[in-house]
Write an enzyme that holds these catalytic residues in place. Structure first.
Site: not given
Length: 478
Positions: A223, A275
């Site tokens: 991420n 996220c």
């Protein structure tokens, strides 16, 4: 196999239903009675394409049920998934592990015999070491609990696909012997996970078995990399605005380099959701705790660039209105952080709508799926039943989430209800030439979007939403 899933939010409910879809006998456990009641009735508490059908099919087949009773876990199965949330701390950037600790504390003392715990939640590196000590203290005499961690890589809007057909599987296990030089025997968790996912792994999906720390780092590292790529092209768009360059063509040209690739090089409003923002902040916080603040210090600038896009969007709206939003009617299309989701956590779209309202605009919004969640977060906004209704007597309309119905709408659909034909394309997803040709004042975040020749609109541009006629389909993890 008989499985339990502890935590039935977005991750847990999806995982429980998909494990049942693979043929396993699954019990989902959550402390929220209303959530459990809805799931048991076949009602998904959030929007995720395809999940409702899988949920109902497996409830009807008797392979899936939900309960609030944690004691059921020990009686039902010897394999337990942990899928609880790990949000950002209220006063800090660290990940809040209280739900993970609560799940372990409730489950482990009830276990007898041999059990395998498989963590799915996104956690900071070092969590498994901490939990293993906690588990050893909580275990009943004679019980053996092996802890492993298998991070999820779900993209909202594609969570079912990513669970049943993942691009890779990662499993982190602890060492079974104290001597680091000794060969490591296959863990029980490794055998169990291969059995659970046998049907999936037989398709050739890569299976990576590693240590706890590496598995914990995989999700946040992925991420962080994606966030960096998105913020990089948005930093370039700031330069393009000053220089008069076309950031879309710049991204296309860069993307032809196989080392770089075109995906996630889409300038615009930036990333959000539950996220990417929290993961890069949690990673920097954990690096600070480990005494390595400089290792990922650049992520603070990645975060800052991303947050600047929200201010830039609000400023572009003000510019379109002649410099002042006070008392003007603004329509915002899209409040979810991305299309095919009802998630408004850290949503850039909703943040821009809120900022415009605070600056004195009368803001009316519409989103195909996120209206209820948006109302809870931003009750001061006005909410419409359709895009056309949101644009009624608007002085400007802002496309803030690239839902397909917004990307493909015709300028003629909105023109009759608008007070002025002004549009701000915060996602650079519209056909700029079509809107300009219809007499609209078209502006795009990240600088001008010139008309493009057909031959310059490459196949990857169409897929990834960089050209003026593109259909966006890039989705971030989580």
């Amino acid at each position: 196999m008989k499985l339990t899933v502890i935590g039935c939010g977005y991750l847990g409910a999806t995982h429980a239903a998909c494990m049942a879809e693979l043929g396993h006998d699954v019990v989902g456990i959550d402390i929220d009675p209303q959530k459990v009641e809805r799931l048991q009735a076949g009602d998904v508490p959030f929007f995720e394409p395809g999940l409702a059908d899988i949920l109902r099919r497996n409830l009807d087949a008797g392979r899936l049920r939900f309960t609030t009773d944690h004691s059921v876990a020990a009686d039902h199965a010897s394999v337990h998934f942990i899928g609880v949330g790990t949000p950002q701390e209220v006063r800090g950037h660290r990940a809040d592990l209280s739900h993970v600790h609560a799940a372990v504390d409730a489950l482990v003392p009830t276990l007898r015999g041999t059990h395998v715990l498989i963590g799915k939640s996104t956690v900071p590196v070092g969590t498994c070491e901490e939990l293993s000590q906690r588990i050893s203290q909580l275990c009943a005499p004679g019980a053996h609990v092996e802890l492993s961690w298998s991070p999820e890589f779900l993209r909202e809007g594609f969570a079912v696909e990513d669970t049943l057909s993942p691009d890779r599987m990662v499993l982190g296990v602890g060492r079974l012997v104290d001597d680091p030089e000794a060969p490591q025997a296959e863990s029980l968790a490794g055998q169990v996970v291969r059995d659970i996912y046998r049907e999936v792994l037989e398709t050739g999906i890569p299976f990576i078995e590693t240590d706890w720390a590496t598995a914990e780092l995989v999700k946040v590292s992925s991420n962080a990399f994606l966030a960096t790529k998105i913020s990089f092209i948005n930093a370039m768009s700031e330069l393009c605005e000053i220089a008069g360059a076309d950031v879309g063509t710049l991204a296309d040209a860069m993307g032809h380099d196989a080392r770089i690739g075109r995906r996630f090089l889409n300038a615009g409003l930036g990333f959000g959701g539950g996220c990417l923002p929290k993961d890069i902040r949690a990673l920097t916080a954990r690096a600070d705790e480990m005494g390595a603040p400089r290792a990922v210090g650049f992520l603070r600038e990645v975060d800052a660039i991303n947050m600047r896009r929200r201010s830039a969007a609000a400023e572009l709206v003000a510019e379109a209105l002649g410099g002042e939003v006070l008392g003007r009617n603004v329509a915002v299309l899209g409040t979810a952080f991305k299309p095919e989701s009802d998630d408004v956590r850290d949503s850039p779209a909703l943040a821009v709508a809120g900022r415009l309202a605070l600056d004195g605009a009368s803001v009316t919004v519409f989103d195909p799926q996120a209206m209820d969640n948006s109302r809870r977060v931003q009750p001061m906004l006005s909410y419409a039943a359709s895009a056309r209704a949101a644009c009624d007597r608007a002085d400007v309309v802002v496309v803030a989430t690239e839902w397909a119905e917004f990307v493909h709408m015709s300028p003629d659909e909105l023109a009759p209800v608008m007070r002025h034909k002004r549009i701000v394309d915060a996602r650079r997803c519209l056909d700029s030439q079509a809107w300009r040709s219809a007499g609209w004042d078209y502006r795009a975040l990240g600088g001008p979007v010139p008309a493009r020749k057909t031959e310059t609109t490459s196949s990857f541009t169409q897929v990834n939403g960089s050209s003026s006629k593109a259909v966006p389909s890039v989705h971030v993890l989580g």
